[in-house]
Design a protein around this motif. Structure first.
Motif, short mmCIF file in Angstrom:
data_model
loop_
_atom_site.label_atom_id
_atom_site.label_comp_id
_atom_site.label_asym_id
_atom_site.label_seq_id
_atom_site.Cartn_x
_atom_site.Cartn_y
_atom_site.Cartn_z
N THR A 39 0.84 -1.20 0.00
CA THR A 39 0.00 0.00 0.00
C THR A 39 0.88 1.24 0.00
N LEU A 40 1.91 1.24 0.84
CA LEU A 40 2.85 2.37 0.88
C LEU A 40 3.50 2.57 -0.48
N LEU A 41 4.00 1.49 -1.07
CA LEU A 41 4.67 1.60 -2.37
C LEU A 41 3.71 2.13 -3.44
N ALA A 42 2.46 1.65 -3.42
CA ALA A 42 1.48 2.12 -4.40
C ALA A 42 1.13 3.59 -4.18
N ALA A 43 1.00 4.01 -2.92
CA ALA A 43 0.68 5.40 -2.61
C ALA A 43 1.79 6.34 -3.04
N LEU A 44 3.01 5.84 -3.06
CA LEU A 44 4.16 6.68 -3.44
C LEU A 44 4.51 6.58 -4.93
N GLU A 45 3.75 5.77 -5.67
CA GLU A 45 4.00 5.61 -7.10
C GLU A 45 3.96 6.98 -7.77
N GLY A 46 4.94 7.24 -8.59
CA GLY A 46 5.01 8.52 -9.27
C GLY A 46 5.76 9.57 -8.48
N SER A 47 6.04 9.29 -7.21
CA SER A 47 6.83 10.21 -6.38
C SER A 47 8.30 9.89 -6.56
N GLU A 48 9.12 10.85 -6.26
CA GLU A 48 10.56 10.62 -6.31
C GLU A 48 10.97 9.89 -5.03
N THR A 49 11.20 8.58 -5.15
CA THR A 49 11.57 7.76 -4.00
C THR A 49 12.75 6.86 -4.34
N LYS A 50 13.38 6.37 -3.30
CA LYS A 50 14.39 5.32 -3.43
C LYS A 50 13.78 4.06 -2.86
N ARG A 51 13.92 2.95 -3.58
CA ARG A 51 13.34 1.68 -3.14
C ARG A 51 14.34 0.56 -3.31
N CYS A 52 14.30 -0.37 -2.37
CA CYS A 52 15.14 -1.56 -2.43
C CYS A 52 14.29 -2.72 -1.90
N MET A 53 14.17 -3.79 -2.70
CA MET A 53 13.36 -4.93 -2.27
C MET A 53 14.12 -6.23 -2.51
N ALA A 54 13.96 -7.15 -1.56
CA ALA A 54 14.51 -8.51 -1.67
C ALA A 54 13.63 -9.39 -0.79
N ASP A 55 13.86 -10.67 -0.80
CA ASP A 55 13.06 -11.58 0.02
C ASP A 55 13.21 -11.19 1.49
N GLY A 56 12.11 -10.88 2.13
CA GLY A 56 12.13 -10.52 3.54
C GLY A 56 12.67 -9.14 3.84
N PHE A 57 12.77 -8.28 2.81
CA PHE A 57 13.33 -6.94 3.03
C PHE A 57 12.72 -5.95 2.06
N CYS A 58 12.41 -4.77 2.56
CA CYS A 58 11.98 -3.64 1.71
C CYS A 58 12.39 -2.36 2.41
N ALA A 59 12.98 -1.45 1.66
CA ALA A 59 13.31 -0.13 2.18
C ALA A 59 12.82 0.90 1.17
N VAL A 60 12.18 1.93 1.67
CA VAL A 60 11.70 3.00 0.80
C VAL A 60 11.93 4.33 1.52
N SER A 61 12.33 5.34 0.76
CA SER A 61 12.52 6.67 1.34
C SER A 61 12.10 7.72 0.32
N GLY A 62 11.69 8.86 0.85
CA GLY A 62 11.26 9.96 0.00
C GLY A 62 9.77 9.91 -0.26
N GLY A 63 9.28 10.94 -0.90
CA GLY A 63 7.86 11.01 -1.21
C GLY A 63 7.07 11.70 -0.11
N GLU A 64 5.77 11.58 -0.21
CA GLU A 64 4.84 12.26 0.68
C GLU A 64 4.75 11.59 2.04
#
Length: 92
Positions: A39-64
């Motif tokens: 939900t967070l990733l979808a809400a930030l779609e189109g925003s300038e963010t940094k994302r990193c995903m792997a099995d059992g891990f997700c990091a996101v920064s930036g956006g609203e």
């Protein structure tokens, strides 16, 4: 255990680990955390963010920040209901 670190000042959120409340593919706690994460990733779609995903891990920064706050509210409720499976840390 799933550990979530939320840094509202940046904003940023990091998810790591598996909840361990059930078998792989049948863990309702993990499914709830994943739904909030996506939900967070979808809400930030189109925003300038940094994302990193792997099995059992997700990091996101930036956006609203509002998107992070809504997801953090849900995570607070889950962590209160399932403290043995979710740890939420909010860093000021």
């Amino acid at each position: 255990m799933t550990r979530i670190v939320y840094e509202p000042g940046l904003p940023a959120m990091r998810f790591s680990g598996h909840a361990g409340a059930g078998t792989k593919g049948n863990d309702l706690v993990c499914a709830a955390v994943s739904a909030l994460m996506f939900t967070l990733l979808a809400a930030l779609e189109g925003s300038e963010t940094k994302r990193c995903m792997a099995d059992g891990f997700c990091a996101v920064s930036g956006g609203e920040r509002t998107a992070y706050e809504v997801v953090a509210a849900g995570l607070r409720e889950l962590a209160a209901a399932c403290p043995e499976h979710i740890k939420l840390e909010v860093r000021a």
